[in-house]
Design a protein around this motif. Structure first.
Motif, PDB file in Angstrom:
ATOM      1  N   ALA A  66      27.062  74.320  73.772  1.00 25.41           N
ATOM      2  CA  ALA A  66      27.865  73.173  74.197  1.00 25.41           C
ATOM      3  C   ALA A  66      28.866  73.576  75.275  1.00 25.41           C
ATOM      4  CB  ALA A  66      28.588  72.561  73.002  1.00 25.41           C
ATOM      5  N   LEU A  67      29.468  74.755  75.131  1.00 21.58           N
ATOM      6  CA  LEU A  67      30.416  75.231  76.141  1.00 21.58           C
ATOM      7  C   LEU A  67      29.712  75.504  77.465  1.00 21.58           C
ATOM      8  CD1 LEU A  67      32.626  77.664  74.018  1.00 21.58           C
ATOM      9  CD2 LEU A  67      33.236  75.374  74.860  1.00 21.58           C
ATOM     10  N   HIS A  68      28.509  76.047  77.406  1.00 22.59           N
ATOM     11  CA  HIS A  68      27.750  76.269  78.635  1.00 22.59           C
ATOM     12  C   HIS A  68      27.416  74.947  79.313  1.00 22.59           C
ATOM     13  CE1 HIS A  68      23.932  76.909  80.927  1.00 22.59           C
ATOM     14  NE2 HIS A  68      24.634  77.899  81.406  1.00 22.59           N
ATOM     15  N   SER A  69      27.015  73.954  78.516  1.00 22.56           N
ATOM     16  CA  SER A  69      26.718  72.635  79.077  1.00 22.56           C
ATOM     17  C   SER A  69      27.951  72.019  79.720  1.00 22.56           C
ATOM     18  CB  SER A  69      26.175  71.702  77.981  1.00 22.56           C
ATOM     19  OG  SER A  69      24.937  72.159  77.498  1.00 22.56           O
ATOM     20  N   LEU A  70      29.108  72.188  79.071  1.00 20.87           N
ATOM     21  CA  LEU A  70      30.350  71.663  79.632  1.00 20.87           C
ATOM     22  C   LEU A  70      30.685  72.342  80.959  1.00 20.87           C
ATOM     23  CD1 LEU A  70      32.902  69.925  79.423  1.00 20.87           C
ATOM     24  CD2 LEU A  70      33.944  71.771  78.071  1.00 20.87           C
ATOM     25  N   TRP A 196      27.787  66.322  75.146  1.00 17.70           N
ATOM     26  CA  TRP A 196      28.131  65.202  74.268  1.00 17.70           C
ATOM     27  C   TRP A 196      27.356  65.291  72.957  1.00 17.70           C
ATOM     28  CZ3 TRP A 196      31.708  61.312  75.204  1.00 17.70           C
ATOM     29  CH2 TRP A 196      31.680  60.218  74.334  1.00 17.70           C
ATOM     30  N   VAL A 197      26.046  65.559  73.069  1.00 22.03           N
ATOM     31  CA  VAL A 197      25.207  65.685  71.881  1.00 22.03           C
ATOM     32  C   VAL A 197      25.545  66.959  71.121  1.00 22.03           C
ATOM     33  CG1 VAL A 197      22.831  66.004  71.081  1.00 22.03           C
ATOM     34  CG2 VAL A 197      23.320  64.318  72.852  1.00 22.03           C
ATOM     35  N   GLY A 198      25.799  68.058  71.867  1.00 19.55           N
ATOM     36  CA  GLY A 198      26.023  69.350  71.235  1.00 19.55           C
ATOM     37  C   GLY A 198      27.260  69.404  70.362  1.00 19.55           C
ATOM     38  N   VAL A 199      28.286  68.627  70.701  1.00 18.66           N
ATOM     39  CA  VAL A 199      29.519  68.641  69.890  1.00 18.66           C
ATOM     40  C   VAL A 199      29.506  67.545  68.837  1.00 18.66           C
ATOM     41  CG1 VAL A 199      30.881  69.674  71.733  1.00 18.66           C
ATOM     42  CG2 VAL A 199      30.756  67.184  71.570  1.00 18.66           C
ATOM     43  N   GLY A 200      28.371  66.821  68.733  1.00 12.76           N
ATOM     44  CA  GLY A 200      28.219  65.844  67.672  1.00 12.76           C
ATOM     45  C   GLY A 200      28.854  64.503  67.915  1.00 12.76           C
ATOM     46  N   LEU A 201      29.139  64.163  69.170  1.00 10.87           N
ATOM     47  CA  LEU A 201      29.709  62.847  69.461  1.00 10.87           C
ATOM     48  C   LEU A 201      28.641  61.774  69.338  1.00 10.87           C
ATOM     49  CD1 LEU A 201      31.967  63.818  72.497  1.00 10.87           C
ATOM     50  CD2 LEU A 201      32.679  63.320  70.155  1.00 10.87           C
TER      51      LEU A 201
END
Length: 304
Positions: A66-70, A196-201
């Protein structure tokens, strides 16, 4: 708005940028070849290490994907805004010259005049895009640790993107402005959605699996834009007496054709797997498993 324009298009470091083997990090052929060789070697080593260790399940990575995607989403959005403002500034400052050589702004976006040097605003953001490709390479190692399929295709596509962005700078290749605009816009959307998906939103109906149509839609739009732009470059090169960096453009076209073949091959195989009821990777950190021949219903398994 004036402050944003200054930092994205008028800062002295941007206006005075010059692609130079002596001053720009990563600007030599030796660096490019060494970096690609190291990337391939490390990827192969990691893949073999997991195989020898008998690891079949995904390696838990916590918030790293998720951090890489951000990071990719923010970098892509910044480069998109930067090259957009810089292109508008270049059009404003050089319009008088284009009138003399009978060139329109749209023609300039597709076909740089012969003799164009890799200096100034646009090439600063092209250099930023080139550097961001090395951040993008980290996705390969994340995919290997997650035990994702298509390792060879991933290695080729990511290596090809690094090579293409290097050639854009080295040969002041035409078409790169539109290519960077379309690529960074697509990456900002895709990686933003992956974060967005990776952090569960909350996401659209279908959960994490709904990410796959978003990724495919951006890939199709990007490939379609590239195809139209390549045709435009070819027409302008034949009708306007030549475009700068056409040799690199030809090599770029070959790599894009190879990437298109990989894209089609992946989706054909995915359709076959869907028909057979096998697991499908949604490209957002989850796997959808269809077991129509055993359970008669589908179930989603989230990677740990």
């Amino acid at each position: 708005m004036r402050g944003i324009t200054y930092w994205l298009a008028e800062h002295p470091a941007i206006v005075g940028f010059r692609w130079s083997h002596a001053q720009s990090w990563g600007s030599t052929w030796f660096f490019l070849i060494s970096a690609i060789a190291l990337y391939l070697s490390l990827s192969l080593f990691l893949h073999l290490a997991l195989r020898l260790a008998g690891r079949r399940r995904p390696v838990p990575l916590g918030p790293l994907p998720a951090l890489h995607s951000l990071a990719m989403a923010l970098a892509s959005a910044t480069i998109f805004a930067g090259i957009l403002f810089s292109s508008l500034a270049e059009i404003r400052d050089t319009r008088w010259f284009w009138r003399r050589i009978k060139t329109t702004p749209f023609q300039w976006l597709l076909c740089f005049p012969l003799g164009t040097r890799p200096t100034g605003r646009v090439f600063f953001w092209s250099y930023a895009f080139y550097l961001s490709r090395f951040l993008h390479l980290l996705r390969t190692f994340i995919a290997i640790l997650r035990r994702r399929p298509r390792a060879l295709a991933r290695l080729f596509s990511h290596s090809a993107l690094v090579c293409m962005s290097f050639l854009w700078l080295e040969f002041s290749q035409s078409f790169q402005v539109l290519a960077i605009l379309s690529a960074t816009l697509a990456h900002a959307v895709v990686f933003g959605y992956r974060f967005w998906v990776g952090v569960g939103l909350p996401v659209a109906s279908g959960g994490a699996a709904s990410c796959f149509p978003v990724v495919v839609a951006c890939q199709v739009a990007l490939l379609g834009c590239n195809l139209l732009c390549h045709l435009g470059v070819l027409l302008l090169h034949l009708s306007k007496g030549g475009c700068n960096g056409i040799g690199a453009w030809v090599f770029n076209s070959v790599l894009n054709a190879a990437l298109l073949v990989l894209f089609v091959d992946f989706h054909v195989k995915r359709a076959v797997r869907r028909r057979k009821g096998l697991a499908l990777d949604d490209d957002c950190g989850s796997v959808r498993c269809y077991r129509t021949h055993t359970s008669g219903s589908s179930e989603a398994n989230k990677e740990q």
